[in-house]
Write an enzyme that holds these catalytic residues in place. Sequence first.
Site, mmCIF file in Angstrom:
data_model
loop_
_atom_site.group_PDB
_atom_site.id
_atom_site.type_symbol
_atom_site.label_atom_id
_atom_site.label_comp_id
_atom_site.label_asym_id
_atom_site.label_seq_id
_atom_site.Cartn_x
_atom_site.Cartn_y
_atom_site.Cartn_z
ATOM 1 C CE LYS A 41 -26.794 12.145 -3.787
ATOM 2 N NZ LYS A 41 -25.896 10.960 -3.385
ATOM 3 N NE ARG A 141 -18.843 8.401 -3.929
ATOM 4 C CZ ARG A 141 -20.066 8.726 -4.203
ATOM 5 N NH1 ARG A 141 -20.376 8.982 -5.435
ATOM 6 N NH2 ARG A 141 -20.901 8.388 -3.217
ATOM 7 C CG HIS A 173 -22.165 4.714 -2.033
ATOM 8 N ND1 HIS A 173 -23.690 4.657 -1.859
ATOM 9 C CD2 HIS A 173 -22.157 5.401 -3.143
ATOM 10 C CE1 HIS A 173 -24.169 5.101 -2.805
ATOM 11 N NE2 HIS A 173 -23.309 5.722 -3.771
ATOM 12 N NE ARG A 232 -26.035 5.810 2.134
ATOM 13 C CZ ARG A 232 -25.158 4.820 2.239
ATOM 14 N NH1 ARG A 232 -24.970 4.308 3.308
ATOM 15 N NH2 ARG A 232 -24.250 4.405 0.995
ATOM 16 C CE1 TYR A 276 -29.488 31.402 -32.434
ATOM 17 C CE2 TYR A 276 -30.304 30.032 -30.673
ATOM 18 C CZ TYR A 276 -29.922 31.237 -31.188
ATOM 19 O OH TYR A 276 -30.355 32.302 -30.495
ATOM 20 C CB CYS A 323 -33.010 28.300 -28.272
ATOM 21 S SG CYS A 323 -33.335 28.229 -29.999
ATOM 22 C CG ASP A 325 -33.896 31.718 -22.875
ATOM 23 O OD1 ASP A 325 -33.229 31.343 -21.775
ATOM 24 O OD2 ASP A 325 -33.428 32.694 -23.563
#
Length: 383
Positions: A41, A141, A173, A232, A276, A323, A325
Amino acid sequence: MEILKRAWAEVHLDRLRANVENYQNCLGSETGKTQLMCVVKADCYGHGSPACSLYLQEEAGIRWFAVSNLNEALELRESGITGEILILGYTPPEYAGVLSENNIIQAATDLKYAQELSACADNCAGKPVRVHIKLDTGMSRLGLRFSSPDEYCEQILSIASLENISAEGLFTHLSSADSMDSESVEFTKEQIKLFDSVCDKAQKLCPQLKERHFMNSAGGVFYNNSKATLARLGIIMYGLTPDRELKLPFELHPVMELKAVVSQVKYLEKGASVSYGRTFTAPGRIKTATVAAGYADGVPRLLSNKGEVLIGGKKAPIIGRVCMDQLIADVTGIDVRPGDVAVIIGSDGANTVTADDIAEKCSTIGYEIVCGITKRVPRVYLK
Ligand SMILES: *Cc1c(COP(=O)(O)O)cnc(C)c1O
């Protein structure tokens, strides 16, 4: 490498296989019959699907896959996954036809939902919808939740007898298989005991419920149980531990490395502020490297003034705010030039930064760090 050399993730498929093999050995010769259901997933926990899934199928012999939703399941089918696919999460019942057409198994979480699936499957006159029935044994859940095994069984049989539904398995689970304190261990044992007693009963009455599974990564290591037909396997396959405190009986090989180039190197005088908000001030003359990765790539902003990257095999502290990027590292005393590679997750020389190290600094878990590596970071697959 046909990618833009800015920020990228190297995904070591050989390590993926090594982790799978170690886990399989751990499940043991004693059982032998428990097959792996690889949990792929969330884009293989950020490592990149379908590439990792296809590798698991073609090179590691995996026949079972688990995903969170229908889109992920269809993507696997379209990319050539022919093994079984189980959707662990919710699919709107009106997609019953899509499930059956694509031979995808759905988690059935209660009788009402199963009835809706059954009704929708009837409308589209397709093949039956295959389901594994989910039992809630303490996670609170998804899944059936009752106070006695008999009540669970009654509901299971009601689901199994629905038209257009082919009920083929039972699963649950574990909520705390990765915690070793006595309360968690006790709780986990109770979950497994309840699951076992429900399964034993239900499978007697309804032998078509062939599959039974409850182990996640940690469950398979610490609560291995020969009655389970499937385990799993998620996080361990990617080379991360379910919990930082946990000691595993085998070595993990982190599959993903995150790298970025150094775009500029410069010297700052004492008193110069960095990035920043000016949260870092040079305490003296320092050398800095600007690195071309930021929080839009999945480098957590919480690493501002906290994290470190590896440059030239040495640890370079992140200074100032991360930042969107870019980030800035203190490379005083390190021989570095623009174009050199900075390792954000991975190894360089004798040093290593793991996703778990980063997670600790950000008060989270390694899962969130690798899942958070964003789409714009190209994945490079290495065998
Ligand atoms: C994600 C998930 C797993 C895998 O858990 P790991 O801790 O990564 O091994 C197993 N089962 C279910 C139901 C899940 O949602």
